[in-house]
Motif scaffolding. Sequence first.
Motif, PDB file in Angstrom:
ATOM      1  N   ALA A   1       0.831  -1.204   0.000  1.00  0.00           N
ATOM      2  CA  ALA A   1       0.000   0.000   0.000  1.00  0.00           C
ATOM      3  C   ALA A   1       0.866   1.255   0.000  1.00  0.00           C
ATOM      4  CB  ALA A   1      -0.918   0.000   1.218  1.00  0.00           C
TER       5      ALA A   1
ATOM      6  N   ALA B   1      -5.932  -5.577  -2.172  1.00  0.00           N
ATOM      7  CA  ALA B   1      -5.293  -4.263  -2.150  1.00  0.00           C
ATOM      8  C   ALA B   1      -5.921  -3.368  -1.090  1.00  0.00           C
ATOM      9  CB  ALA B   1      -5.426  -3.592  -3.519  1.00  0.00           C
ATOM     10  N   HIS B   2      -5.087  -2.511  -0.515  1.00  0.00           N
ATOM     11  CA  HIS B   2      -5.581  -1.543   0.464  1.00  0.00           C
ATOM     12  C   HIS B   2      -6.459  -0.515  -0.243  1.00  0.00           C
ATOM     13  CE1 HIS B   2      -5.734   0.954   4.005  1.00  0.00           C
ATOM     14  NE2 HIS B   2      -5.299   1.990   3.303  1.00  0.00           N
TER      15      HIS B   2
ATOM     16  N   ARG C   1     -10.807  -5.070  -2.581  1.00  0.00           N
ATOM     17  CA  ARG C   1     -10.328  -3.791  -2.049  1.00  0.00           C
ATOM     18  C   ARG C   1     -10.756  -3.712  -0.591  1.00  0.00           C
ATOM     19  NH1 ARG C   1     -11.840  -2.371  -7.441  1.00  0.00           N
ATOM     20  NH2 ARG C   1     -10.162  -1.308  -8.558  1.00  0.00           N
TER      21      ARG C   1
ATOM     22  N   TYR D   1       0.616  -3.520   8.595  1.00  0.00           N
ATOM     23  CA  TYR D   1      -0.678  -4.076   8.253  1.00  0.00           C
ATOM     24  C   TYR D   1      -1.412  -4.516   9.520  1.00  0.00           C
ATOM     25  CZ  TYR D   1       0.744  -3.817   3.435  1.00  0.00           C
ATOM     26  OH  TYR D   1       1.134  -3.336   2.219  1.00  0.00           O
TER      27      TYR D   1
END
Length: 330
Positions: free
Chosen positions: A223, A256-257, A291, A316
């Motif tokens: 990210a 994905a962030h 997402r 994370y």
Amino acid sequence: MNQESRKLKVATIGGGGGHSALVSVLKNFPISLTALCNTVDDGGSSGRLRREYGVHDQGDVRGVLSALAGDRGKELGYRFQGGSLQGHTVGNILLTSFELNLGSQQAAIDRIRDWYGIHNRVAPMTNNNPVLHARTTDDQEVVGQSAIVKYLWSTDVAHIEAIWVDPADEPLSAIARDALQEADYIIVAMGDLYSSIAPSFCLTELKELLPKSKAKVIWLPNAVAPKSHVHYETTTKVLSFLQTLSPGFQPDMIVAHSAEVAHSTEKVLQDRGYRVSTMDLEPSAKMKILREDLLDATYLREKTVGDNIERSPVRYDLKKLKKIFEKILV
């Protein structure tokens, strides 16, 4: 058929803190997990031990072993802050000692696994340490992982144009080969693109193996990345770069962030030389995209005393990652 053979077989690929965070989550799932670690680290404690004792890259496997061992494994990550051992971690020194006495890095890893009762497999991608090379946009060739990282932090003008390892035909370790061939899932961890993820993708045998694999491939792109990682401007650029290295890399799923980074946090990141990557890929029939909010919004890392390596200031959220993989693996 015994219970172990019925478990999903999962192989992870990565290096650094992102890989450690990933396996710390996956270890709690009813799967057969094999963590395959990067082998090009020649900086910091790992680099010093390699040069002084002729051993292998210890840092990435140590981080994974520490994560798999849980609270007891925290001692492996203790970093000396003074004297002749300054910058070294307990785990790196133990792995070096065991490798010298037992004759191989894998034997050293397995000794640590036995000590901590780790049932998950951990192995280097290769049994040797290929050397990482980079060509820059100002036509320089930079040799060595640590030299490449230093170069990127020293310039705002030139960027990485190409990455390769020498020798590229260094074979995968036997455990890595078997784990990747037998995997139901191959998960590429979040991590530094040039020094943690790309080196494995440069290996000829991995390039040949990926297109033949029947495993579902999951990729967690970083990210946040240093501004000098120009391919991290967008996820499309990162994926294109990895596919240039290994054309058979085609993720079935990208995690994905997605959440906005707080303005105050983004300001700190910018001041420290980092960027927030833009997720611009769209899902397709061949690629699903999740997402999700992945980062720990309450955390910003300070530089560790005695540690000369620049490390990502964000981390994370392990609880969030656990919920995501509960959707995927359970």
